[in-house]
Design an enzyme around this catalytic site. Structure first.
Site, PDB file in Angstrom:
ATOM      1  N   HIS A  19     -25.086  22.670  38.823  1.00  0.00           N
ATOM      2  CA  HIS A  19     -24.992  21.483  38.687  1.00  0.00           C
ATOM      3  C   HIS A  19     -25.348  20.619  37.352  1.00  0.00           C
ATOM      4  O   HIS A  19     -25.152  19.330  38.187  1.00  0.00           O
ATOM      5  CB  HIS A  19     -25.693  21.213  40.977  1.00  0.00           C
ATOM      6  CG  HIS A  19     -24.768  20.684  41.660  1.00  0.00           C
ATOM      7  ND1 HIS A  19     -23.596  19.891  40.889  1.00  0.00           N
ATOM      8  CD2 HIS A  19     -25.343  19.963  42.604  1.00  0.00           C
ATOM      9  CE1 HIS A  19     -23.382  19.455  42.196  1.00  0.00           C
ATOM     10  NE2 HIS A  19     -24.451  19.521  42.747  1.00  0.00           N
ATOM     11  N   MET A  64     -32.431  13.366  43.788  1.00  0.00           N
ATOM     12  CA  MET A  64     -31.559  14.814  43.808  1.00  0.00           C
ATOM     13  C   MET A  64     -30.097  13.734  43.514  1.00  0.00           C
ATOM     14  O   MET A  64     -29.437  12.917  43.279  1.00  0.00           O
ATOM     15  CB  MET A  64     -31.985  14.844  45.095  1.00  0.00           C
ATOM     16  CG  MET A  64     -32.971  15.238  45.294  1.00  0.00           C
ATOM     17  SD  MET A  64     -33.732  16.905  44.045  1.00  0.00           S
ATOM     18  CE  MET A  64     -32.535  18.210  44.323  1.00  0.00           C
ATOM     19  N   ASN A  66     -27.184  14.188  44.193  1.00  0.00           N
ATOM     20  CA  ASN A  66     -26.362  12.469  45.958  1.00  0.00           C
ATOM     21  C   ASN A  66     -27.137  11.165  46.284  1.00  0.00           C
ATOM     22  O   ASN A  66     -26.563  10.273  46.307  1.00  0.00           O
ATOM     23  CB  ASN A  66     -26.951  13.575  47.366  1.00  0.00           C
ATOM     24  CG  ASN A  66     -26.323  15.094  47.261  1.00  0.00           C
ATOM     25  OD1 ASN A  66     -25.180  15.272  46.092  1.00  0.00           O
ATOM     26  ND2 ASN A  66     -26.089  15.451  48.418  1.00  0.00           N
ATOM     27  N   ASN A 112     -20.679  15.022  44.975  1.00  0.00           N
ATOM     28  CA  ASN A 112     -21.863  13.134  45.237  1.00  0.00           C
ATOM     29  C   ASN A 112     -22.196  12.661  44.516  1.00  0.00           C
ATOM     30  O   ASN A 112     -22.639  11.377  44.933  1.00  0.00           O
ATOM     31  CB  ASN A 112     -22.030  14.307  46.299  1.00  0.00           C
ATOM     32  CG  ASN A 112     -21.397  14.830  47.704  1.00  0.00           C
ATOM     33  OD1 ASN A 112     -20.830  14.267  48.087  1.00  0.00           O
ATOM     34  ND2 ASN A 112     -22.407  15.679  48.602  1.00  0.00           N
TER      35      ASN A 112
END
Length: 190
Positions: A19, A64, A66, A112
């Site tokens: 990620h 973060m 999202n 996201n």
């Protein structure tokens, strides 16, 4: 001014995870050019540097994943950066490891972090570099997979991918011709 955004999650436990590949590419470019993210404001770490005589804004959201748009949009607004001058680098489950896809615009594709940026900017009309991380196997969940570190074997491939994506950014800064950069850098990294 061009704006280069790498997506990832903050914190040591997320370093070198799938990620965080967007962070890895931005870090590669910064390190190669002896730049550093020397400013923190608007929920992001960033710097403005000169490359080939042009100002370039590099951002890593300190939210973060999202909530990435909560960092990107205010910094872009503060420096009057237009969405057409933005490139976002991020992981893509739908591309195999070693694949890189450059696109002029498009949907979030289920990512996201991209959904957040699109929502906060109010447009999907900005450039992006999608970096393939593949899909999980053996019943692993997607969240567990994207938050897992690359294996040593995978890192051999991903180091080439990071360098490849970094060169694509440098070429775009140099030429401002994203269509040409797409033709040169789209595809599998060998």
């Amino acid at each position: 001014m061009k704006c280069i955004v790498g997506l990832g999650n903050i914190g040591k436990r997320f370093e070198l995870t799938r990620h965080n590949i967007g962070f890895e590419v931005v870090d590669y470019i910064l390190e190669k050019n002896n730049f550093s993210l020397d400013k923190q404001k608007f929920k992001g770490a960033y710097t403005i540097e000169r490359m080939n005589g042009d100002k370039v804004l590099f951002i890593e959201p300190m939210t973060m994943m999202n909530l990435s748009g909560e960092a990107v949009a205010p910094i872009m607004d503060y420096y009057n950066v237009n969405p057409e001058d933005l490139i976002v680098l991020y992981d893509d489950l739908d591309l195999e490891q070693g694949q890189v896809r450059l696109r002029q615009k498009g949907s979030a594709g289920g990512h996201n972090g991209m959904k957040s940026i699109i929502k906060m900017l109010g447009t999907d009309q900005f450039k992006r570099i999608r970096i393939g991380v593949g899909r999980p196997t053996n019943g692993m969940t997607v969240p567990d997979y994207v938050l897992q570190r690359f294996s040593n074997d995978e890192m051999v491939t991903m180091e080439k991918v990071i360098e490849h994506a970094g060169r694509a950014i440098e070429k775009f800064v140099e030429t401002s011709r994203f269509d040409h950069v797409m033709n040169e850098f789209n595809g599998e990294v060998k």
